[in-house]
Design a protein around this motif. Structure first.
Motif, short mmCIF file in Angstrom:
data_model
loop_
_atom_site.label_atom_id
_atom_site.label_comp_id
_atom_site.label_asym_id
_atom_site.label_seq_id
_atom_site.Cartn_x
_atom_site.Cartn_y
_atom_site.Cartn_z
N GLY A 1 -1.28 -13.99 -38.36
CA GLY A 1 -0.76 -12.73 -39.06
C GLY A 1 -0.69 -11.63 -38.30
O GLY A 1 0.17 -10.85 -38.42
N LEU A 2 -1.77 -11.20 -37.29
CA LEU A 2 -1.52 -10.23 -36.55
C LEU A 2 -0.40 -10.21 -35.38
O LEU A 2 0.38 -9.39 -35.24
N VAL A 3 -0.35 -11.28 -34.73
CA VAL A 3 0.58 -11.60 -33.82
C VAL A 3 1.94 -11.55 -34.12
O VAL A 3 2.91 -10.93 -33.63
N TRP A 4 2.12 -12.41 -35.45
CA TRP A 4 3.53 -12.25 -36.04
C TRP A 4 4.02 -10.87 -36.60
O TRP A 4 5.06 -10.51 -36.57
N GLY A 5 2.91 -10.18 -37.11
CA GLY A 5 3.46 -9.05 -37.60
C GLY A 5 3.58 -7.97 -36.51
O GLY A 5 4.57 -7.16 -36.75
N LEU A 6 3.07 -7.71 -35.34
CA LEU A 6 3.24 -7.22 -34.33
C LEU A 6 4.56 -7.38 -33.53
O LEU A 6 4.92 -6.42 -32.83
N ASN A 7 4.88 -8.72 -33.92
CA ASN A 7 6.18 -9.05 -33.31
C ASN A 7 7.62 -8.28 -33.92
O ASN A 7 8.32 -7.92 -33.28
N TRP A 8 7.28 -7.42 -35.13
CA TRP A 8 8.33 -6.81 -35.84
C TRP A 8 8.43 -5.47 -34.93
O TRP A 8 9.74 -5.26 -34.44
N PRO A 9 7.75 -4.85 -34.66
CA PRO A 9 8.02 -3.46 -33.85
C PRO A 9 8.42 -3.81 -32.30
O PRO A 9 9.10 -3.28 -31.74
#
Length: 312
Positions: free
Chosen positions: A29-37
């Protein structure tokens, strides 16, 4: 009668595997979430076609390597399966990722993330239409909440014309949902890791075709001018947002029920919106936050296991 040591050890190992999978789900969740910015920053110096060619290519190679390391059968011998994997790959990976890239060029990252995560709602609706899947009260409530959330987000924009980024994000959500339902309809029997690897490769080849068609052969000199910030974001996207994320995802679904894994991905838009605020300085308005809350609750409703609220 007390359990035998073997049974006790088995339960202990199963509990440890489940705990490890849930920890990986949190990391995902953290890895994919941070991929947005990261994608937004990378796009300030790299073209959309180049970004997706490199990112999807790296993910495909990583998943193929993972499959070989685990001794999986990666060849698809059935012509029927090849066709269905190709169609699903075009919808689930190629169209989804490419549309999202152009969406981020035309709208705020936080808004794109919110609209994109309406995809479980569309998948539920498409499954009802195409597969005849029944909708219980919880899923009907989810569809209603999702419709209200999208209305809150989109209606204020209609007067001046919906931004292209918003339309691309909505199209990406629809494409992912259509691909998911298509895979259910096709009843694929190949190894899930094999299916994923070939779909990612199809996505990379489509992106490469777009790159060669619209930009021509890439030149290494184009990468010389990239700032350190763009290079860090690009590196994060390739190594973490794509390669590591897909390794984590397929490790998780091998250890956890699909419903639990799907619910865990709801962390992604939360991290994506939060990191867009922190990293990109975006300031979602009350309309965005209200729409996000409704769509998040709607996705929670449709991703919950059927009958969870029924009494035993």
């Amino acid at each position: 009668m007390s359990s035998s040591p073997a049974v006790a050890d088995g339960r202990k190992n199963a509990g440890q595997r489940s705990a490890g999978a849930k920890a990986m789900l949190l990391l995902l969740g953290l890895v994919w979430g941070l991929n947005w910015p990261a994608v937004k920053v990378a796009l300030s110096g790299v073209s959309p076609w180049s970004l997706r060619t490199v990112g999807l290519g790296a993910a495909a190679l990583t998943v193929f390597a993972l499959g070989l390391m685990r001794g999986r059968k990666l060849a698809v011998r059935s012509g029927r399966e090849r066709l269905h994997i190709a169609v699903a790959g075009l919808l689930n990976v190629a169209a989804f990722n490419i549309l999202l890239t152009f969406a981020q060029l035309g709208a705020a990252t936080s808004r794109v993330a919110i609209i994109t995560y309406s995809m479980p709602l569309w998948a539920t609706l498409f499954a009802r239409i195409a597969l005849g899947e029944r909708l219980d009260r919880v899923r009907l409530a989810g569809l209603l909440l999702g419709a209200c959330g999208l209305a809150i987000l989109l209606l204020p924009l209609i007067g001046g014309g919906l931004p292209h980024g918003v339309l691309f994000a909505l199209a990406a959500a629809l494409s992912w949902a259509a691909g998911t339902v298509y895979m259910k309809w096709a009843r694929l029997t190949s190894d899930p890791l094999c299916i994923a690897a070939w779909q990612l490769l199809i996505g990379a080849l489509v992106a490469l075709t777009g790159l060669l068609s619209f930009e021509g052969l890439p030149h290494w000199s184009q990468w010389d001018h990239l700032s350190q910030r763009v290079l860090i974001a690009l590196g994060y996207h390739i190594l973490f947002g794509m390669a590591l994320a897909y390794v984590l995802w397929f490790s998780i679904i091998a250890l956890l029920p699909a419903g639990v894994a799907a619910l865990g991905t709801l962390l992604v838009p939360v991290v994506g919106v939060s990191s867009a605020v922190l990293v990109l300085g975006e300031r979602p308005g009350m309309t965005d936050l209200s729409g996000f809350a409704l769509i998040f609750c709607a996705a929670l409703c449709v991703l919950m296991p059927a009958g969870i609220f029924k009494r035993g």
